[in-house]
Design a protein around this motif. Structure first.
Motif, PDB file in Angstrom:
ATOM      1  N   GLN A 299      -1.220  -4.527  -1.056  1.00 54.63           N
ATOM      2  CA  GLN A 299       0.033  -5.226  -0.759  1.00 54.63           C
ATOM      3  C   GLN A 299       0.027  -6.667  -1.231  1.00 54.63           C
TER       4      GLN A 299
ATOM      5  N   ALA B  89      -4.699  -1.224   2.663  1.00 50.48           N
ATOM      6  CA  ALA B  89      -3.283  -1.580   2.520  1.00 50.48           C
ATOM      7  C   ALA B  89      -3.149  -3.030   2.064  1.00 50.48           C
TER       8      ALA B  89
ATOM      9  N   GLU C 146       4.711   3.747   6.378  1.00 51.01           N
ATOM     10  CA  GLU C 146       4.604   2.878   7.551  1.00 51.01           C
ATOM     11  C   GLU C 146       5.036   3.648   8.797  1.00 51.01           C
TER      12      GLU C 146
ATOM     13  N   HIS D 187       6.708   3.868   0.496  1.00 48.44           N
ATOM     14  CA  HIS D 187       5.985   2.865   1.275  1.00 48.44           C
ATOM     15  C   HIS D 187       6.552   2.812   2.704  1.00 48.44           C
TER      16      HIS D 187
ATOM     17  N   MET E 232       0.821  -1.197   0.000  1.00 49.14           N
ATOM     18  CA  MET E 232       0.000   0.000   0.000  1.00 49.14           C
ATOM     19  C   MET E 232       0.846   1.233   0.000  1.00 49.14           C
ATOM     20  N   TYR E 233       0.179   2.320   0.246  1.00 49.50           N
ATOM     21  CA  TYR E 233       0.870   3.571   0.484  1.00 49.50           C
ATOM     22  C   TYR E 233       1.757   3.895  -0.693  1.00 49.50           C
TER      23      TYR E 233
ATOM     24  N   GLU F  41      -0.530  -8.317   8.520  1.00 53.49           N
ATOM     25  CA  GLU F  41      -1.611  -7.336   8.359  1.00 53.49           C
ATOM     26  C   GLU F  41      -2.976  -7.861   8.802  1.00 53.49           C
TER      27      GLU F  41
HETATM   28 FE   LIG Z   1       1.733  -1.088   4.655  1.00 52.01          FE
END
Ligand SMILES: [Fe+2]
Ligand SMILES: [Fe+2]
Ligand SMILES: [Fe+2]
Lengths: 95, 327
Positions: B150, B146, B59, B55, B1-2, B172
């Motif tokens: 991911q 996310a 985090e 990324h 993600m991100y 996660e």
């Molecule tokens: Fe992440």
């Protein structure tokens, strides 16, 4: 006659791209280049690897096995770090 | 993600060897992984450094909105869970920085890019966490988004990034479940607690949808990233997957999602949804979101306040080394 010991190297092999290097064993060699060649001959005679790392064994720092209790205890009590700790409604249980 | 991929396009002026380029693309097309010592085009390297470091920064900055609630968690149990979750996010940042470092950039450079404002991080972390239900909504929606992003990154063509993502994805599930579990608990509570949940979801729904980045028609990086198999799905495809997965979960929770256009398309089986406010998105990316200034201030302060610790550790190590060589 006192012969100097030949340094020890730890050998790590990547079986194929995408995998991380894994410890395979060790070799004795006088320098890094010879260690790489020895590792190739000892550990990859049948295409076991595409990439080799050799690291001086003396450079590896390991935890004391006698203290593994204190070392790893904190993780055992933290059951809430695992997804199974949470009981979700059936309809969303596979989240 | 991100990985909203928002810095300037990574168009390389340098000319690459055509043969090498073709051989590289053939490897990618065969689904071979690229490892750090393999030849790669400069633009591939640059794209990866940008994406992996963004990324990682996300985090790390992502710890701040949740950290806001550690001292005010309503029970010891929730506090321990929240601390464990935040600790994981710090760990994710470290896995990712170490993957980026295999491409030849130093940790110091990357941290400096974040603190100087040169590097971006995900827009989502520039929103405040205003009530305790936000902690649950972050786990459910933000970590949920996310995860959508991911999971395909676990198959990314660059070995160290893909391995970092596999490690992260394993962790996660706990993040999303603890968030949802927290919201379920609040929905069993008083009317006021239920309103807190609805309020948190109302504020975080659209920012969560923005996490997938601009809509496909405005996304400047997608083509190269898809060709190189860094990305496997477009922003809009991932956003759709997230909406489809989340709408039924909202129903089970007993809350509504703040989108009047949300409706099931019986033919496609997909939930059609409205457009996020892209002006708000770009404004946040540019540094003008609700919390941008606070987040950067907090990160810079944490880094500066930690300087004496790093110095002391180095001084101690140097002293020990000197002792050892004297002995
Ligand atoms: Fe992440
Ligand atoms: Fe994370
Ligand atoms: Fe997470």
């Amino acid at each position: 006659m006192s012969e100097q010991a030949t340094p020890l190297w730890e050998v790590f092999i990547r079986a194929r791209n995408g995998m991380s290097h894994r410890h395979a064993g060790s070799v004795h060699a006088a320098d890094a280049e010879m260690a790489l060649q020895a590792a190739r001959d000892v550990y990859t005679r049948r295409g076991e690897g595409l990439s080799i790392w050799v690291v001086p064994s003396a450079a590896i720092i390991a935890n004391d096995p006698d203290e593994k209790g204190e070392m790893f205890e904190p993780t055992a009590s933290k059951i809430y770090r695992h997804p199974t700790f949470y009981e979700l409604p059936d309809e969303v249980a596979n989240m | 993600m991100y990985t909203q991929a928002l810095n300037n396009p990574a168009v390389e002026a340098g000319v690459e060897d055509e043969e090498k380029l073709a051989a590289f693309q053939a490897r990618i097309d065969r689904e071979e992984k690229i490892e750090p010592n393999d030849w790669m085009p400069a633009a591939y390297r640059k794209t990866l450094v940008r994406q992996i470091s963004q990324h990682a920064h996300s985090e790390v900055v992502g710890m701040l909105p949740e950290g806001n609630w550690v001292t005010r968690a309503p029970s010891l149990k929730r506090k321990a869970i929240l601390l464990a979750k935040i600790q994981d996010e710090g760990g994710h940042g470290l896995y990712l920085y170490s993957a980026a470092e295999t491409l030849g950039v130093s940790r110091e450079e990357l941290v400096d890019q974040l603190l100087s404002g040169k590097a971006k991080y995900s827009s989502i972390f520039n929103y405040p966490t205003l009530n305790w239900a936000d902690v649950g909504a972050v786990g459910w929606l933000v970590d949920g988004a996310a995860i959508m992003n991911q999971i395909p990154l676990c198959r990314c063509s660059f070995g160290p990034y893909s391995r970092a993502m596999i490690r992260i994805c394993k962790e996660e599930s706990f993040h999303q479940r603890q968030g949802y579990d927290l919201l379920v608990a609040m929905m069993k509570g008083t009317a006021e607690q239920q309103e807190m949940v609805q309020d948190a979801v109302n504020r975080l729904w659209w920012p969560a949808l923005m996490m997938f980045g601009p809509s496909d028609k405005d996304s400047k990086h997608s083509a190269d990233s898809m060709k190189w198999k860094i990305k496997r799905f477009t922003n809009d495809e991932l956003r759709q997957k997230f909406v489809d997965a989340t709408v039924p979960q909202a129903k089970v929770l007993g809350i509504s999602l703040p989108d009047p256009d949300l409706k099931l398309n019986e033919e496609t089986g997909h939930w059609e949804h409205g457009e996020p406010d892209w002006d708000e998105f770009y404004n946040t990316i540019k540094g003008n979101g609700i919390c941008n200034k606070q987040r950067m201030k907090d990160r810079i302060k944490a880094h500066e306040d930690g300087a004496w610790v790093r110095e002391a550790a180095q001084a101690y190590a140097a002293k020990q080394a000197a002792k050892k060589s004297a002995a």
